[in-house]
Design an enzyme around this catalytic site. Structure first.
Site, PDB file in Angstrom:
ATOM      1  N   ARG A 493      31.115  40.793  33.574  1.00  7.93           N
ATOM      2  CA  ARG A 493      32.291  40.547  32.597  1.00  7.93           C
ATOM      3  C   ARG A 493      32.569  39.092  32.744  1.00  7.93           C
ATOM      4  O   ARG A 493      31.896  38.114  33.239  1.00  7.93           O
ATOM      5  CB  ARG A 493      33.498  41.273  33.180  1.00  7.93           C
ATOM      6  CG  ARG A 493      33.965  41.053  34.362  1.00  7.93           C
ATOM      7  CD  ARG A 493      35.193  41.920  34.784  1.00  7.93           C
ATOM      8  NE  ARG A 493      35.979  41.480  35.913  1.00  7.93           N
ATOM      9  CZ  ARG A 493      36.349  42.254  36.973  1.00  7.93           C
ATOM     10  NH1 ARG A 493      36.197  43.577  36.675  1.00  7.93           N
ATOM     11  NH2 ARG A 493      36.812  41.871  38.100  1.00  7.93           N
ATOM     12  N   GLU A 495      33.880  36.682  34.249  1.00  5.85           N
ATOM     13  CA  GLU A 495      34.471  36.105  35.625  1.00  5.85           C
ATOM     14  C   GLU A 495      33.477  35.687  36.391  1.00  5.85           C
ATOM     15  O   GLU A 495      33.294  34.329  36.313  1.00  5.85           O
ATOM     16  CB  GLU A 495      35.273  37.299  36.363  1.00  5.85           C
ATOM     17  CG  GLU A 495      36.099  37.051  37.443  1.00  5.85           C
ATOM     18  CD  GLU A 495      37.137  38.038  37.802  1.00  5.85           C
ATOM     19  OE1 GLU A 495      37.613  37.784  38.860  1.00  5.85           O
ATOM     20  OE2 GLU A 495      37.018  39.186  37.206  1.00  5.85           O
ATOM     21  N   ASP A 502      36.381  38.586  48.962  1.00  8.41           N
ATOM     22  CA  ASP A 502      35.095  39.510  48.765  1.00  8.41           C
ATOM     23  C   ASP A 502      33.897  39.057  49.753  1.00  8.41           C
ATOM     24  O   ASP A 502      33.329  39.677  50.398  1.00  8.41           O
ATOM     25  CB  ASP A 502      34.415  39.518  47.174  1.00  8.41           C
ATOM     26  CG  ASP A 502      35.475  39.936  46.328  1.00  8.41           C
ATOM     27  OD1 ASP A 502      36.738  39.232  46.324  1.00  8.41           O
ATOM     28  OD2 ASP A 502      35.189  40.756  45.451  1.00  8.41           O
ATOM     29  N   GLU A 767      33.708  48.533  41.750  1.00  7.06           N
ATOM     30  CA  GLU A 767      34.965  47.496  42.256  1.00  7.06           C
ATOM     31  C   GLU A 767      36.208  48.821  42.552  1.00  7.06           C
ATOM     32  O   GLU A 767      36.761  48.308  43.526  1.00  7.06           O
ATOM     33  CB  GLU A 767      35.323  46.781  40.884  1.00  7.06           C
ATOM     34  CG  GLU A 767      36.610  45.818  41.151  1.00  7.06           C
ATOM     35  CD  GLU A 767      36.956  45.178  39.953  1.00  7.06           C
ATOM     36  OE1 GLU A 767      37.574  44.188  40.157  1.00  7.06           O
ATOM     37  OE2 GLU A 767      36.289  45.465  38.846  1.00  7.06           O
ATOM     38  N   HIS A 788      30.088  45.573  42.417  1.00  7.94           N
ATOM     39  CA  HIS A 788      31.197  44.688  43.125  1.00  7.94           C
ATOM     40  C   HIS A 788      31.063  44.836  44.472  1.00  7.94           C
ATOM     41  O   HIS A 788      31.546  46.229  44.948  1.00  7.94           O
ATOM     42  CB  HIS A 788      32.539  45.002  42.456  1.00  7.94           C
ATOM     43  CG  HIS A 788      33.384  43.906  42.223  1.00  7.94           C
ATOM     44  ND1 HIS A 788      33.763  43.315  41.240  1.00  7.94           N
ATOM     45  CD2 HIS A 788      34.451  43.662  43.068  1.00  7.94           C
ATOM     46  CE1 HIS A 788      34.616  42.551  41.117  1.00  7.94           C
ATOM     47  NE2 HIS A 788      35.183  42.592  42.572  1.00  7.94           N
TER      48      HIS A 788
END
Length: 903
Positions: A493, A495, A502, A767, A788
């Site tokens: 996406r 980002e 993370d 995610e 993610h």
């Protein structure tokens, strides 16, 4: 001379014994492999003035330890025997990682060759290793002769065509060597005489550009020829000037190029071809737009045939613009390996969706690009869109990409065969939708190319459970997809940023799966450089937001957590030395923002994306007090400061931080623990962090662990943790005797659990626990990545508890380690291997009819402690001898044990 028969007999026996002894010594001669200089194999370009050498030892003997080494360094490969630069002599030590160079000062641009040999405790000496090398970079500002150049006309639109630069030059003598030193504002691809240089992508990489910019060095001795030559460079917006979270030009608007080609002739003279205003420039090339989020538009009709060769006519090109205001002081080499193309995946099928769209399924959610070869009429176009999943009806789904288009457009020029892949854009995808001349694409002429930083795979984990194996697969592929030059949160996406929380949560798992030493050594420098003056660490690194956002607990603690874990797992003390000041500044920030040692100020993400029931009618959402979390991480970071200060011999700091830690823990208990020992936040994450970081008095810990277990059982053995609680959850359960419950969580298949996404067909880590809901619909499209890696942090527990491979706190880098598998969950076997800094560690076990077999491999120059599962009886070794101890200390070698398990 006369020798009697008896004397002859004894002499022959004596000589025979000597001969056999020599044969045995030769047969067991240690072999050296995987030699590295500063985490890399044969690095071309380093600015480390005292580089360090590492090697591994393989021997057919058991119990082998290095007793000494000798290193020799030369200026030419043919001079290694004489070691004209440095010879260590025989050094008595077992050190075989990060052994420092100790010769005269190293010179810029020089290549140095090195070899090592070792002695072992069996009286053997190895052969000299294969010759290795490293090459120094441009160590001083005055070594740069080039000028920064930019395109002839300033950029007027946000996403403009990729500019091309070229320069012709003549070589009049025989070449000894040639090197190209190059970097850019934006991304570059470089060519000499039409040949692309190297196999790296997205150079010069992403760093905190305002503070440091990497340059690369290419050995182009084979590409440069006597006579006429040309050098060409193509630029793309990339991270420097391109789209970042909807904004452009954060680091700068105009792209720029800096290149210096140094040719050394056999007579010792030099020719230097540098960027200046004699270079030519055009924007009339085929890449019409390139963007990390939105993809690339390529018009093959605008290809300039042989544009990087001396024969090309560039009369219509304009002179490049030199810019003296662009600096040199922040130019550095990179300690990290480059981004390379790895696997190539064929489609598993091409199908038509219910909406009538043509979609390619590559069978794996991945990061990279497509590569196709086909033909069409001139002017026809192929348009490709990329997505991770299909919707409930089986249609192509891109809502979770937000504003990222992930679109490629290719316009044909009409040749019999045309091929293409993007240059300055990557995509996160499993599915590709094809429009335009879509009939030209079939299963035979398109592939997906996987891109990530070149990190050798070091871990192997396999069990008797296919779902657990798929989980490990998903963890590994999530790491591949998000370790593209920086540790991104997601790769698809709009980002794709280096989120610090993370990265710290996943670091230990990452270091099991792959060699991430160079990758994180590079990124942690930017963590230090981007740290705010008040000590806060930004939420993302490299930092790009125009206002200062940082200091969140569990995110900013990356400043302390990764350096300490890096030291523990790789044995590299230098990272503690380099990061110590940054670590201390972060702890000071927490102390400065505390009242009576209680950190209860500021913004915090908290236990990000924790489980919340869809119909939370009874208010059971697992909301953990964010300041409780902050105080726990405060204590943890202070403890890591104590650890680091102890290793570095900073005794005064040890005392200072020990005093601070006691105050922080006291404040935690006073604020968040009731008289009966209950936490004011009764969530799984609250108890996990309090126990993991030893925030509770020792006498309160068993009951706290029981409350954690009770909470999990009240959710029918489901987890409720988010990004900060999940990495430690099973570790805490195992530590406090709830191993069965840790296994129950791991093996849980219904939401929320690690295996729920697997049951939904996931091929990477999601995610959200329910990115795809049980009814097939999606979670919130504004934050729903299917690649993610954060929840993949369970991988560390799988390697350590199921596989049983655990580092020792007393001997970093797996110089000593523990083998302590804890079978459970109905598993009947687990095969686990890890390529450590010293060699390959293996822990394989299987269970048959209540009897367990354990096979262990311990690398040369290491020792291990083998701990049998609790209740193991009738333990026998490979020779059938009974083992009475429950824990064994062993030297290098291969071992096998069988025993009965407690029923």
């Amino acid at each position: 001379m006369y020798i009697s028969t008896p004397v002859k007999t004894y002499l022959c026996l004596f000589l025979g014994i000597i001969f056999l002894g020599n044969m045995n010594a030769s047969a067991a001669k240690p072999i050296l492999y995987d030699l590295k200089c500063e985490h890399l194999t044969n690095p071309i370009g380093t600015d480390v003035l005292i580089p360090r050498f590492s090697w591994k030892i393989n021997s057919s003997d058991n119990g082998v330890m290095q007793t000494a080494y000798e290193i020799r360094v030369s200026s030419e490969i043919g001079k290694l025997k004489n070691a004209d630069v440095w010879k260590s002599g025989k050094v008595t030590t077992d050190a075989s990682i990060f052994v420092p160079y100790n010769g005269n000062a190293l010179q810029a641009k020089n290549r140095y060759y090195w070899q090592v040999r070792v002695w072992d405790n069996k009286g053997n000496v190895s052969d000299w290793s294969e010759a290795q090398f490293w090459e120094m970079g441009l160590l001083k500002r005055e070594n740069w002769k080039a000028k920064w150049i930019q395109q002839a006309e300033e950029k007027t639109v946000q996403s403009a065509p990729s500019p091309l630069f070229r320069k012709t030059f003549e070589v009049g003598k025989t070449i000894k060597k040639a090197r190209l030193y190059i970097t850019s504002h934006g991304l570059y691809e470089a060519y000499i005489n039409g040949e692309r240089l190297g196999d790296a992508h997205f150079t010069p990489g992403w760093t905190s550009y305002h503070k440091r910019l990497q340059y690369q060095i290419y050995d182009v001795s084979e590409q440069v020829k006597k006579g006429n030559n040309a050098i060409g460079v193509m630029l793309g917006d990339g991270w420097f000037s391109g789209n970042l979270m909807g904004g452009h030009h954060f680091y700068g608007k105009d792209l720029a190029l800096l290149a210096q080609l140094e040719i050394t002739y056999t007579d010792g003279s030099q020719l230097i071809v540098s960027t200046d205003d004699t270079w030519k420039n055009t924007t009339n090339g085929p890449i019409r737009t390139s963007d990390l989020y939105n993809g690339e538009t390529y018009d093959a009709n605008m290809e300039l045939h042989n544009w990087a060769t001396p024969e090309f006519a560039d009369a219509n090109w304009k002179p490049a613009r030199s810019n003296a205001s662009l600096g040199f002081d922040h130019l550095v080499t990179s300690p990290a390996p480059p981004v390379l193309a790895h696997e190539r995946l064929k489609p598993i099928k091409i199908f038509t969706t219910p909406k009538g769209e043509k979609v390619i399924d590559f069978g794996q959610n991945l990061v990279g690009w497509i590569d196709f070869k086909t033909s069409a009429k001139a002017g026809d176009s192929l348009v490709f869109y990329h997505a991770e999943v299909l919707d409930k009806q089986g249609n192509f789904y891109t809502n979770n990409l937000r504003s990222a288009k992930q679109r490629l457009v290719y316009k044909f020029k009409g040749d019999k065969s045309e091929s293409y892949h993007p240059h300055f854009s990557f995509q996160g995808f499993r599915y590709v939708k094809v429009e335009g001349a879509k009939e030209n694409i079939d299963l035979t002429n398109i592939e997906a190319v996987v891109l990530h930083t070149a990190m050798p795979q070091t871990g192997h984990f396999e069990t008797s459970d296919t779902l657990i194996n798929q989980l490990q697969h998903n963890i590994l592929w999530g790491q591949k997809g998000n370790f593209l030059d920086v540790p991104t949160d997601c790769p698809q996406r709009d980002e794709r940023l280096g989120w610090t929380g993370d990265a710290q949560a996943f670091f230990n798992t990452a270091a099991f799966n792959m060699d991430v030493s160079g990758f994180f050594a590079k990124w942690m420098v930017d963590v230090k450089l981007d740290q705010f003056d008040n000590g806060a660490i930004p939420h993302v690194v490299p930092y790009y937001w125009r206002d200062k956002q940082g200091g969140s607990a569990g995110w900013a603690d990356v400043a302390t957590i990764i350096p300490w874990n890096f030291y523990q797992l790789y044995g590299d003390k230098r990272i503690l030395e380099d990061q110590y000041e940054s670590m201390a500044k972060w702890v000071k920030f927490m102390a400065d923002n505390s009242t009576k040692d209680l950190w209860n100020k500021g913004f915090h993400f908290g236990d990000w994306l924790f489980y919340t029931p869809a119909d939370d009618v009874d208010g059971r959402a697992a909301v953990t007090d964010k300041y409780l979390i902050a105080q726990a991480f405060f204590g943890h970071s202070v403890q890591l400061m104590i650890n680091a200060a102890s290793i570095l011999g900073k005794d005064a700091d040890v005392k200072k931080y020990e005093d601070l830690l006691q105050k922080v823990k006291t404040a935690f208990v006073n604020e968040y623990v009731t008289e009966s020992g209950r936490l004011v936040s009764g969530t799984q994450t609250a108890y996990v962090l309090a126990l993991q970081f030893d925030m509770l008095p020792e006498e309160l810990r068993p009951q706290a662990a029981q409350r954690l277990a009770d909470n999990i059982n009240s959710y029918q053995q489901h987890l409720t943790t988010g990004f900060l609680g999940t990495p430690y959850l099973c570790h805490v359960l195992s530590r406090f005797g709830h191993e069965d419950l840790a296994y129950a969580l791991l093996m849980q298949k219904t939401y929320p659990s690690w295996l729920y996404p697997v049951s939904k067909g996931a091929t990477t880590i999601w995610e959200r626990w329910d990115g795809i809901k049980q009814d097939g619909s999606f979670q919130n499209e504004h934050m729903n990545s299917f690649n993610h890696y954060a929840y993949g942090a369970i991988g560390e527990w799988m390697y350590q508890q199921i596989g049983g491979i655990q580092p020792s706190v007393n001997a970093p880098g797996y110089k000593e380690f523990i083998i302590a598998p804890k079978p459970g969950g109905g598993l009947t076997f687990a095969n686990t291997a890890f390529e450590s800094a010293y060699g390959k560690i293996v822990s394989n076990w299987k269970i048959d009819a209540g009897k367990m077999t354990l096979e262990v491999h311990v690398p040369s120059n290491t020792t291990a402690k083998i701990q049998f599962p609790e209740g193991a009886t009738e333990v026998k070794d490979a020779t059938g001898n009974t083992v009475s101890e429950t824990q064994l200390s062993v030297n290098s070698g291969k071992y096998s044990y069988t025993f009965n398990l407690a029923q």
